[in-house]
Design a protein around this motif. Structure first.
Motif, PDB file in Angstrom:
ATOM      1  N   ALA A 117       0.803  -1.232   0.000  1.00 13.81           N
ATOM      2  CA  ALA A 117       0.000   0.000   0.000  1.00 13.81           C
ATOM      3  C   ALA A 117       0.832   1.278   0.000  1.00 13.81           C
ATOM      4  CB  ALA A 117      -0.975   0.007   1.170  1.00 13.81           C
ATOM      5  N   PHE A 118       2.102   1.189  -0.422  1.00 18.28           N
ATOM      6  CA  PHE A 118       2.901   2.402  -0.599  1.00 18.28           C
ATOM      7  C   PHE A 118       2.540   3.100  -1.909  1.00 18.28           C
ATOM      8  CE2 PHE A 118       5.461   0.408   2.645  1.00 18.28           C
ATOM      9  CZ  PHE A 118       5.926   1.485   3.378  1.00 18.28           C
ATOM     10  N   VAL A 119       2.063   2.351  -2.899  1.00 20.08           N
ATOM     11  CA  VAL A 119       1.530   2.924  -4.129  1.00 20.08           C
ATOM     12  C   VAL A 119       0.229   2.212  -4.459  1.00 20.08           C
ATOM     13  CG1 VAL A 119       3.834   3.477  -5.024  1.00 20.08           C
ATOM     14  CG2 VAL A 119       2.719   1.330  -5.703  1.00 20.08           C
ATOM     15  N   THR A 120      -0.565   2.850  -5.270  1.00 24.81           N
ATOM     16  CA  THR A 120      -1.778   2.223  -5.790  1.00 24.81           C
ATOM     17  C   THR A 120      -1.788   2.391  -7.304  1.00 24.81           C
ATOM     18  OG1 THR A 120      -3.064   4.258  -5.530  1.00 24.81           O
ATOM     19  CG2 THR A 120      -3.098   2.697  -3.700  1.00 24.81           C
ATOM     20  N   ARG A 121      -2.531   1.528  -7.989  1.00 27.24           N
ATOM     21  CA  ARG A 121      -2.627   1.600  -9.446  1.00 27.24           C
ATOM     22  C   ARG A 121      -4.083   1.748  -9.847  1.00 27.24           C
ATOM     23  NH1 ARG A 121      -1.766  -3.047 -13.973  1.00 27.24           N
ATOM     24  NH2 ARG A 121      -1.170  -1.711 -15.719  1.00 27.24           N
ATOM     25  N   SER A 122      -4.341   2.778 -10.634  1.00 28.69           N
ATOM     26  CA  SER A 122      -5.698   3.026 -11.084  1.00 28.69           C
ATOM     27  C   SER A 122      -6.127   1.957 -12.074  1.00 28.69           C
ATOM     28  CB  SER A 122      -5.794   4.398 -11.747  1.00 28.69           C
ATOM     29  OG  SER A 122      -7.043   4.552 -12.392  1.00 28.69           O
ATOM     30  N   ALA A 123      -7.308   1.368 -11.832  1.00 31.93           N
ATOM     31  CA  ALA A 123      -7.846   0.380 -12.761  1.00 31.93           C
ATOM     32  C   ALA A 123      -8.364   1.027 -14.034  1.00 31.93           C
ATOM     33  CB  ALA A 123      -8.972  -0.416 -12.084  1.00 31.93           C
ATOM     34  N   MET A 124      -8.574   2.349 -13.986  1.00 35.12           N
ATOM     35  CA  MET A 124      -9.114   3.061 -15.132  1.00 35.12           C
ATOM     36  C   MET A 124      -8.023   3.425 -16.145  1.00 35.12           C
ATOM     37  SD  MET A 124     -12.409   3.296 -14.644  1.00 35.12           S
ATOM     38  CE  MET A 124     -12.876   4.633 -15.732  1.00 35.12           C
ATOM     39  N   ASN A 125      -6.945   4.026 -15.664  1.00 32.64           N
ATOM     40  CA  ASN A 125      -5.913   4.494 -16.598  1.00 32.64           C
ATOM     41  C   ASN A 125      -4.551   3.832 -16.396  1.00 32.64           C
ATOM     42  OD1 ASN A 125      -4.876   5.747 -14.289  1.00 32.64           O
ATOM     43  ND2 ASN A 125      -5.833   7.710 -14.775  1.00 32.64           N
ATOM     44  N   ARG A 126      -4.479   2.897 -15.449  1.00 33.18           N
ATOM     45  CA  ARG A 126      -3.261   2.142 -15.165  1.00 33.18           C
ATOM     46  C   ARG A 126      -2.084   3.010 -14.729  1.00 33.18           C
ATOM     47  NH1 ARG A 126      -3.131  -2.432 -20.032  1.00 33.18           N
ATOM     48  NH2 ARG A 126      -5.232  -3.237 -19.643  1.00 33.18           N
ATOM     49  N   ARG A 127      -2.384   4.137 -14.131  1.00 35.50           N
ATOM     50  CA  ARG A 127      -1.337   5.010 -13.622  1.00 35.50           C
ATOM     51  C   ARG A 127      -1.118   4.726 -12.131  1.00 35.50           C
ATOM     52  NH1 ARG A 127      -0.445   8.858 -17.553  1.00 35.50           N
ATOM     53  NH2 ARG A 127       0.796  10.182 -16.159  1.00 35.50           N
ATOM     54  N   TYR A 128       0.128   4.901 -11.713  1.00 40.96           N
ATOM     55  CA  TYR A 128       0.491   4.644 -10.321  1.00 40.96           C
ATOM     56  C   TYR A 128       0.459   5.948  -9.520  1.00 40.96           C
ATOM     57  CZ  TYR A 128       2.016  -0.021 -11.685  1.00 40.96           C
ATOM     58  OH  TYR A 128       2.055  -1.319 -12.149  1.00 40.96           O
ATOM     59  N   PHE A 129      -0.052   5.853  -8.286  1.00 38.94           N
ATOM     60  CA  PHE A 129      -0.149   6.981  -7.371  1.00 38.94           C
ATOM     61  C   PHE A 129       0.404   6.566  -6.006  1.00 38.94           C
ATOM     62  CE2 PHE A 129      -3.451   7.363 -10.507  1.00 38.94           C
ATOM     63  CZ  PHE A 129      -3.544   8.716 -10.787  1.00 38.94           C
ATOM     64  N   LEU A 130       0.743   7.561  -5.184  1.00 37.89           N
ATOM     65  CA  LEU A 130       1.128   7.237  -3.817  1.00 37.89           C
ATOM     66  C   LEU A 130      -0.036   6.568  -3.100  1.00 37.89           C
ATOM     67  CD1 LEU A 130       3.183  10.219  -2.314  1.00 37.89           C
ATOM     68  CD2 LEU A 130       4.013   7.971  -3.011  1.00 37.89           C
ATOM     69  N   GLY A 131       0.276   5.549  -2.323  1.00 34.89           N
ATOM     70  CA  GLY A 131      -0.753   4.821  -1.607  1.00 34.89           C
ATOM     71  C   GLY A 131      -0.993   5.359  -0.205  1.00 34.89           C
ATOM     72  N   PRO A 132      -1.959   4.781   0.500  1.00 35.53           N
ATOM     73  CA  PRO A 132      -2.336   5.292   1.829  1.00 35.53           C
ATOM     74  C   PRO A 132      -1.225   5.186   2.862  1.00 35.53           C
ATOM     75  CG  PRO A 132      -3.438   3.212   1.332  1.00 35.53           C
ATOM     76  CD  PRO A 132      -2.815   3.668   0.065  1.00 35.53           C
ATOM     77  N   VAL A 133      -0.394   4.164   2.781  1.00 31.97           N
ATOM     78  CA  VAL A 133       0.683   4.030   3.771  1.00 31.97           C
ATOM     79  C   VAL A 133       1.701   5.149   3.621  1.00 31.97           C
ATOM     80  CG1 VAL A 133       2.624   2.595   4.513  1.00 31.97           C
ATOM     81  CG2 VAL A 133       0.411   1.548   4.049  1.00 31.97           C
ATOM     82  N   ALA A 134       2.041   5.496   2.380  1.00 30.61           N
ATOM     83  CA  ALA A 134       2.975   6.601   2.144  1.00 30.61           C
ATOM     84  C   ALA A 134       2.411   7.910   2.690  1.00 30.61           C
ATOM     85  CB  ALA A 134       3.269   6.735   0.655  1.00 30.61           C
ATOM     86  N   HIS A 135       1.113   8.124   2.474  1.00 33.53           N
ATOM     87  CA  HIS A 135       0.489   9.339   2.994  1.00 33.53           C
ATOM     88  C   HIS A 135       0.476   9.349   4.520  1.00 33.53           C
ATOM     89  CE1 HIS A 135      -0.790  11.230  -0.696  1.00 33.53           C
ATOM     90  NE2 HIS A 135      -1.284  10.091  -1.140  1.00 33.53           N
ATOM     91  N   GLN A 136       0.245   8.196   5.141  1.00 33.83           N
ATOM     92  CA  GLN A 136       0.234   8.115   6.597  1.00 33.83           C
ATOM     93  C   GLN A 136       1.600   8.457   7.166  1.00 33.83           C
ATOM     94  OE1 GLN A 136      -1.147   4.168   7.511  1.00 33.83           O
ATOM     95  NE2 GLN A 136      -3.186   4.548   6.659  1.00 33.83           N
ATOM     96  N   LEU A 137       2.652   7.984   6.514  1.00 35.04           N
ATOM     97  CA  LEU A 137       4.004   8.287   6.976  1.00 35.04           C
ATOM     98  C   LEU A 137       4.273   9.783   6.909  1.00 35.04           C
ATOM     99  CD1 LEU A 137       6.127   5.426   5.365  1.00 35.04           C
ATOM    100  CD2 LEU A 137       5.564   5.717   7.779  1.00 35.04           C
ATOM    101  N   ALA A 138       3.869  10.403   5.810  1.00 37.72           N
ATOM    102  CA  ALA A 138       4.117  11.843   5.636  1.00 37.72           C
ATOM    103  C   ALA A 138       3.314  12.657   6.636  1.00 37.72           C
ATOM    104  CB  ALA A 138       3.784  12.264   4.216  1.00 37.72           C
ATOM    105  N   GLU A 139       2.035  12.341   6.773  1.00 33.80           N
ATOM    106  CA  GLU A 139       1.177  13.108   7.656  1.00 33.80           C
ATOM    107  C   GLU A 139       1.534  12.884   9.118  1.00 33.80           C
ATOM    108  OE1 GLU A 139      -2.772  12.048   6.676  1.00 33.80           O
ATOM    109  OE2 GLU A 139      -2.742  13.039   4.716  1.00 33.80           O
ATOM    110  N   GLY A 140       1.976  11.676   9.445  1.00 34.96           N
ATOM    111  CA  GLY A 140       2.327  11.381  10.828  1.00 34.96           C
ATOM    112  C   GLY A 140       3.530  12.155  11.310  1.00 34.96           C
ATOM    113  N   ASN A 141       4.365  12.648  10.370  1.00 39.80           N
ATOM    114  CA  ASN A 141       5.580  13.367  10.744  1.00 39.80           C
ATOM    115  C   ASN A 141       5.392  14.870  10.743  1.00 39.80           C
ATOM    116  OD1 ASN A 141       8.322  13.158  11.509  1.00 39.80           O
ATOM    117  ND2 ASN A 141       8.936  13.918   9.507  1.00 39.80           N
TER     118      ASN A 141
END
Length: 297
Positions: A48-72
């Motif tokens: 869950a560090f990245v996610t992949r869109s089923a619509m356009n097959r593009r990769y995005f930051l996942g929820p775990v990466a966001h949690q790490l950033a926001e937690g700091n």
């Protein structure tokens, strides 16, 4: 270790693309073989560090990466419970010592240890400190880019608390340059009459300024040069200990455009008559010539 380095490169590349990135785009940018890159992305997606869109097959930051950033981020105060360095500084000096953090667009007192000497300045936890007039605020703002400082000051009225208070953004910016040069700030009658304060920044492990530690006293007790010099030594020693607590171990950085100095801590003298070395080895910082009876802007 190459796989770890590549994974970090992928995360940085994806983080820089709010609209996502395709496998081919990442391959072109990073030069990682497509097969290896696909396996890396699959592993990062599984965790869950990245996610992949089923619509356009593009990769995005996942929820775990966001949690790490926001937690700091400093959504709450890092140093709410008075650190032993704050308590020790208050006990040694007999004056009130407090911590200030920049939370949103406000400088807020987040921890405090009262001294034994009476003071008619009521600093309390949760109190907002004026950005332009308080040494505690300016010790933090001095390490912010000028554009950020201008934006923050633009949200507040630059109230003239006394005749000594800086009244314009340009005056404040000029004062912040002085703070950076010497590594601490002094407030003498700028916020409250007959109140003197000295403040020093607290650095994190990444070299950013997390907070400031401030000693405040009745101005009458700080007219003597030796008293001011001792207060400066006390607050800089506390800032050093607090910075070390947050993982800081290097030279004093500068995020506002002034070249950083690479410094090394001096061994403190145990002789009581010998001034303690400035934790950031600032030339002239321990000279009382830098602490005039009336602080000039």
């Amino acid at each position: 270790m190459q796989v770890v380095v590549r994974a970090l490169e992928v995360l940085r590349a994806v983080a820089a693309k709010p609209k996502g990135a395709t496998l081919q785009e990442l391959h072109n940018e990073l030069g990682i073989p497509t097969g290896s890159l696909h396996r890396l992305l699959a592993t990062l997606a599984a965790e869950a560090f990245v996610t992949r869109s089923a619509m356009n097959r593009r990769y995005f930051l996942g929820p775990v990466a966001h949690q790490l950033a926001e937690g700091n981020q400093h959504r709450s105060a890092l140093l709410v419970t008075p650190h032993h360095a704050v308590v020790a500084a208050a006990e040694a000096s007999g004056e009130t010592v407090f911590l200030t953090e920049l939370i949103g667009d406000r400088a807020v007192c987040v921890a405090l240890s009262e001294g034994r000497h009476p003071l008619r300045l009521f600093v309390r936890i949760g109190q907002e400190m004026p950005l332009h007039a308080a040494a505690s605020s300016r010790s933090i703002l001095a390490y912010c880019p000028d554009l950020v400082v201008r934006r923050l000051l633009g949200k507040h009225d630059l109230v003239a608390f006394t005749e000594e208070t800086p009244r314009t953004v340009e005056e404040v910016l000029a004062h912040l340059a002085l703070v950076r040069t010497r590594g601490y700030d002094v407030c003498d009658d700028e916020l409250d009459r007959c109140v003197w304060a000295v403040s020093s920044p607290i650095f994190t492990s990444t070299g950013s300024v997390a907070a400031s530690v401030t000693l405040t006293a009745a101005g009458g007790r700080m007219r003597d040069e030796r008293a001011r010099a001792e207060a400066l030594r006390t607050i800089q020693a506390a800032a050093h200990d607090l910075s070390a607590e947050l993982g800081f171990s290097g030279g004093r950085p500068d995020t506002a455009g002034v070249p950083a100095r690479s410094t090394q801590l001096r061994q403190e003298s145990k002789h009581p008559a010998t001034p303690r070395a400035d934790p950031w080895d600032l030339p002239g910082a321990m000279s009382t010539n830098h602490l005039p009876a009336k602080e000039s802007r």
